[in-house]
Enzyme design. Structure first.
Site, PDB file in Angstrom:
ATOM      1  N   SER A 136      10.639   3.148 -13.180  1.00 36.59           N
ATOM      2  CA  SER A 136      11.125   3.284 -14.452  1.00 36.59           C
ATOM      3  C   SER A 136      12.262   3.996 -14.630  1.00 36.59           C
ATOM      4  O   SER A 136      12.959   4.269 -13.483  1.00 36.59           O
ATOM      5  CB  SER A 136       9.933   4.477 -15.056  1.00 36.59           C
ATOM      6  OG  SER A 136      10.657   4.787 -16.449  1.00 36.59           O
ATOM      7  N   TYR A 149       4.983  12.360 -14.077  1.00 35.08           N
ATOM      8  CA  TYR A 149       5.501  10.957 -14.110  1.00 35.08           C
ATOM      9  C   TYR A 149       6.853  10.892 -13.438  1.00 35.08           C
ATOM     10  O   TYR A 149       7.138   9.741 -12.658  1.00 35.08           O
ATOM     11  CB  TYR A 149       5.473  10.441 -15.599  1.00 35.08           C
ATOM     12  CG  TYR A 149       6.015   9.211 -16.012  1.00 35.08           C
ATOM     13  CD1 TYR A 149       4.999   8.118 -16.115  1.00 35.08           C
ATOM     14  CD2 TYR A 149       7.213   8.569 -16.054  1.00 35.08           C
ATOM     15  CE1 TYR A 149       5.232   6.679 -16.319  1.00 35.08           C
ATOM     16  CE2 TYR A 149       7.566   7.514 -16.313  1.00 35.08           C
ATOM     17  CZ  TYR A 149       6.416   6.349 -16.542  1.00 35.08           C
ATOM     18  OH  TYR A 149       6.847   4.995 -16.866  1.00 35.08           O
TER      19      TYR A 149
HETATM   20  P1  NAD Z   1      -0.277  -0.395 -20.159  1.00 32.38           P
HETATM   21  O1  NAD Z   1      -1.053   0.902 -20.393  1.00 32.38           O
HETATM   22  O2  NAD Z   1      -0.045  -1.504 -21.197  1.00 32.38           O
HETATM   23  O3  NAD Z   1      -1.015  -1.032 -18.786  1.00 32.38           O
HETATM   24  C1  NAD Z   1      -1.355  -0.268 -17.872  1.00 32.38           C
HETATM   25  C2  NAD Z   1      -2.490  -1.161 -17.085  1.00 32.38           C
HETATM   26  O4  NAD Z   1      -2.843  -0.390 -16.128  1.00 32.38           O
HETATM   27  C3  NAD Z   1      -3.804  -1.140 -18.262  1.00 32.38           C
HETATM   28  O5  NAD Z   1      -4.355  -2.513 -18.141  1.00 32.38           O
HETATM   29  C4  NAD Z   1      -4.632  -0.211 -17.488  1.00 32.38           C
HETATM   30  O6  NAD Z   1      -6.090  -0.731 -17.782  1.00 32.38           O
HETATM   31  C5  NAD Z   1      -4.282  -0.213 -16.052  1.00 32.38           C
HETATM   32  N1  NAD Z   1      -4.750   0.878 -15.268  1.00 32.38           N
HETATM   33  C6  NAD Z   1      -4.477   2.213 -15.551  1.00 32.38           C
HETATM   34  N2  NAD Z   1      -4.994   3.229 -14.849  1.00 32.38           N
HETATM   35  C7  NAD Z   1      -5.738   2.178 -13.835  1.00 32.38           C
HETATM   36  C8  NAD Z   1      -6.555   2.692 -12.839  1.00 32.38           C
HETATM   37  N3  NAD Z   1      -6.904   3.776 -12.627  1.00 32.38           N
HETATM   38  N4  NAD Z   1      -7.121   1.536 -12.205  1.00 32.38           N
HETATM   39  C9  NAD Z   1      -6.658   0.137 -12.457  1.00 32.38           C
HETATM   40  N5  NAD Z   1      -6.020  -0.194 -13.557  1.00 32.38           N
HETATM   41  C10 NAD Z   1      -5.601   0.883 -14.305  1.00 32.38           C
HETATM   42  O7  NAD Z   1       1.148   0.189 -19.479  1.00 32.38           O
HETATM   43  P2  NAD Z   1       2.686  -0.314 -19.265  1.00 32.38           P
HETATM   44  O8  NAD Z   1       3.380   0.013 -20.373  1.00 32.38           O
HETATM   45  O9  NAD Z   1       2.481  -1.899 -19.081  1.00 32.38           O
HETATM   46  O10 NAD Z   1       3.029   0.305 -17.966  1.00 32.38           O
HETATM   47  C11 NAD Z   1       3.071  -0.310 -16.682  1.00 32.38           C
HETATM   48  C12 NAD Z   1       3.851   0.130 -15.629  1.00 32.38           C
HETATM   49  O11 NAD Z   1       5.153   0.179 -16.162  1.00 32.38           O
HETATM   50  C13 NAD Z   1       3.479   1.662 -15.453  1.00 32.38           C
HETATM   51  O12 NAD Z   1       3.764   1.907 -14.189  1.00 32.38           O
HETATM   52  C14 NAD Z   1       4.495   2.344 -16.471  1.00 32.38           C
HETATM   53  O13 NAD Z   1       4.772   3.693 -15.695  1.00 32.38           O
HETATM   54  C15 NAD Z   1       5.645   1.307 -16.239  1.00 32.38           C
HETATM   55  N6  NAD Z   1       6.767   1.735 -17.088  1.00 32.38           N
HETATM   56  C16 NAD Z   1       6.416   1.527 -18.575  1.00 32.38           C
HETATM   57  C17 NAD Z   1       7.475   1.684 -19.454  1.00 32.38           C
HETATM   58  C18 NAD Z   1       7.042   1.427 -20.815  1.00 32.38           C
HETATM   59  O14 NAD Z   1       7.897   1.746 -21.545  1.00 32.38           O
HETATM   60  N7  NAD Z   1       6.062   0.865 -21.258  1.00 32.38           N
HETATM   61  C19 NAD Z   1       8.911   1.780 -19.058  1.00 32.38           C
HETATM   62  C20 NAD Z   1       9.001   2.069 -17.701  1.00 32.38           C
HETATM   63  C21 NAD Z   1       7.939   1.874 -16.673  1.00 32.38           C
END
Ligand code: NAD
Length: 254
Positions: A136, A149
């Protein structure tokens, strides 16, 4: 036309939603067989069906699910590992629940370590591997109220670089992708928390909190991150390792 990822097998954690689902779609479009690993069993199975891939219904925080023996079976034959599953909690340090802090460090740093550790022997035997860690902008910059985080993502950056150094001679690359705020459920869920902790209305969170540092004032789309992940998995990125690719609308240019 030969697809760049034909014959490759990829595993995407958190692949049922948001960035993980977009990565799964992009890897599949490149010709890879994709394994969707997610605690959302139905979501993982339905996307796997759509892509002609497979699914692994798993809570990655369940210690019994990530034992050496279990992981050896799951990671066998995996060429591309996308460490993506993540969660967010927004709270000042003095109020931050220590159990939540540990859960976040576990899911977003220790689990990637365990999966990389299980994947590397097969990748070394094959002389090929791609580790792609969804970090991130918070792997490179801090924001208040996100101690767990930011700490986990900074740790993931270090883990990724060590993996790159050890894997280089075995044909294994390891990189991070560093998005700013992406249009996913994870961001939608934190709007209310951000409003509360900053004492502002929810409809002002995007402009006043989330996008203040960005030169481009919009959310990143999941497909844009998926496309970067598929490129990092491709032969064109063979010399890219130990790197962190920002996609943050200019946030980290400051
Ligand atoms: P999201 O909530 O849309 O998806 C996350 C997925 O992870 C979900 O399908 C959830 O069921 C799964 N998950 C969560 N805990 C779990 C567990 N214990 N075991 C198995 N699966 C699990 O999130 P996203 O926004 O797509 O984020 C994905 C990654 O991207 C994360 O690592 C997040 O830190 C990173 N990220 C997101 C953003 C943002 O703005 N959305 C920005 C930078 C980085």
């Amino acid at each position: 036309m030969r697809l760049p990822l034909a014959g490759k097998r990829a595993l995407v954690t958190g692949g049922a939603s948001g960035i993980g689902a977009a990565a799964a779609r992009a890897l599949s479009a490149g010709g890879a067989h994709v394994v969707i690993a997610d605690m959302d069993e139905l979501g993982a199975a339905s996307l796997a069906d759509e892509l002609g891939g497979s699914s692994w219904a798993v809570d990655l925080l369940d210690a019994d699910a990530v034992t050496d023996a279990r992981l050896a079976g799951v990671m066998d034959g995996i060429d591309i590992l996308v460490n993506n599953a993540g969660i967010q909690r927004v709270s000042p340090i003095q109020d931050f629940d220590p159990a939540e802090f540990r859960r976040i460090l576990n899911l977003m740093l220790e689990v990637p370590f365990l999966l990389i550790r299980a994947a590397l022997p097969g990748m070394y035997d094959a002389g090929f591997g791609r580790i792609i860690n969804v970090s991130s902008v918070h792997g490179l910059r801090a924001s208040p109220f996100k101690s767990a985080y930011v700490a986990a993502k900074h740790g993931l950056e270090g883990l990724s670089k060590v993996t790159a150094l050890e894997g280089g001679e075995h044909g294994v690359t390891s990189n991070c992708v560093n998005p700013g705020y992406v249009r996913t459920p994870l961001v939608e869920k934190q709007i209310a928390d951000q409003a509360a902790v900053h004492g502002i209305p929810e409809d002002e969170v995007l402009g006043r909190i989330l996008l203040t540092e960005s030169a481009i004032k919009r959310l990143v789309e999941p497909d844009e991150v998926g496309s970067l992940i598929a490129w990092l998995a491709s032969p064109d990125a063979a010399m890219v390792t130990g790197a962190s690719y920002t996609m943050d609308g200019g946030w980290s240019a400051r």
